[in-house]
Design a protein around this motif. Structure first.
Motif, PDB file in Angstrom:
ATOM      1  N   UNK A   1       0.818  -1.212   0.000  1.00  0.00           N
ATOM      2  CA  UNK A   1       0.000   0.000   0.000  1.00  0.00           C
ATOM      3  C   UNK A   1       0.852   1.263   0.000  1.00  0.00           C
ATOM      4  N   UNK A   2       2.053   1.181   0.545  1.00  0.00           N
ATOM      5  CA  UNK A   2       2.935   2.342   0.600  1.00  0.00           C
ATOM      6  C   UNK A   2       3.592   2.636  -0.746  1.00  0.00           C
ATOM      7  N   UNK A   3       3.663   1.669  -1.613  1.00  0.00           N
ATOM      8  CA  UNK A   3       4.376   1.856  -2.877  1.00  0.00           C
ATOM      9  C   UNK A   3       3.550   2.640  -3.875  1.00  0.00           C
ATOM     10  N   UNK A   4       4.208   3.106  -4.914  1.00  0.00           N
ATOM     11  CA  UNK A   4       3.531   3.817  -6.000  1.00  0.00           C
ATOM     12  C   UNK A   4       3.394   5.300  -5.720  1.00  0.00           C
ATOM     13  N   UNK A   5       2.611   5.958  -6.554  1.00  0.00           N
ATOM     14  CA  UNK A   5       2.349   7.376  -6.360  1.00  0.00           C
ATOM     15  C   UNK A   5       3.351   8.296  -6.998  1.00  0.00           C
TER      16      UNK A   5
ATOM     17  N   UNK B   1       3.327  15.190  -8.240  1.00  0.00           N
ATOM     18  CA  UNK B   1       2.123  14.394  -8.068  1.00  0.00           C
ATOM     19  C   UNK B   1       1.749  14.403  -6.581  1.00  0.00           C
ATOM     20  N   UNK B   2       0.673  15.110  -6.198  1.00  0.00           N
ATOM     21  CA  UNK B   2       0.301  15.162  -4.773  1.00  0.00           C
ATOM     22  C   UNK B   2      -0.275  13.840  -4.253  1.00  0.00           C
ATOM     23  N   UNK B   3      -0.384  12.852  -5.102  1.00  0.00           N
ATOM     24  CA  UNK B   3      -0.930  11.552  -4.716  1.00  0.00           C
ATOM     25  C   UNK B   3      -0.033  10.833  -3.701  1.00  0.00           C
ATOM     26  N   UNK B   4       1.227  11.241  -3.589  1.00  0.00           N
ATOM     27  CA  UNK B   4       2.122  10.584  -2.631  1.00  0.00           C
ATOM     28  C   UNK B   4       1.782  10.948  -1.191  1.00  0.00           C
TER      29      UNK B   4
ATOM     30  N   UNK C   1      -1.039   6.224   1.921  1.00  0.00           N
ATOM     31  CA  UNK C   1       0.428   6.130   2.032  1.00  0.00           C
ATOM     32  C   UNK C   1       0.976   6.747   3.310  1.00  0.00           C
ATOM     33  N   UNK C   2       0.284   7.728   3.868  1.00  0.00           N
ATOM     34  CA  UNK C   2       0.805   8.431   5.038  1.00  0.00           C
ATOM     35  C   UNK C   2       0.304   7.813   6.346  1.00  0.00           C
TER      36      UNK C   2
END
Length: 89
Positions: free
Chosen positions: A37-41, A50-53, A58-59
């Motif tokens: 779940x933490x990966x990607x973005x 990309x504000x998706x991180x 992820x947070x």
């Protein structure tokens, strides 16, 4: 001859029981799911942010799953496989 007979009658003793291993696999699954779940973005273009991180998954969610998995692992290691307290066999 007595040593040979003694070696045949002893059974291997495992440190952990079946219950311990179940909890260990559950803990490993939680840790793996947290890292997935933490990966990607990321962004394909390095010039575009990309504000998706910084989303909730992820947070907050993924690190809590990883910590929960580590807690389950600690519990699995400390769990007494016999079920009783101070039982001797």
């Amino acid at each position: 001859m007595g040593d040979k007979k003694r070696k045949e009658t002893t059974k291997p003793v495992f440190v952990f029981g079946k219950k311990n291993y179940k909890f260990m696999f559950i803990g490993l699954a939680c840790i793996a799911l947290g890292f997935i779940l933490m990966s990607g973005g990321g962004s394909d273009d390095p010039n575009v942010f990309n504000p998706e991180i910084f989303n909730f998954r992820r947070i907050r969610l993924a690190p809590m799953l990883v910590l929960l998995g580590f807690g389950i692992e600690i519990y699995a290691i400390l769990l007494n496989p016999t079920g009783g307290s101070n039982s001797k066999k």
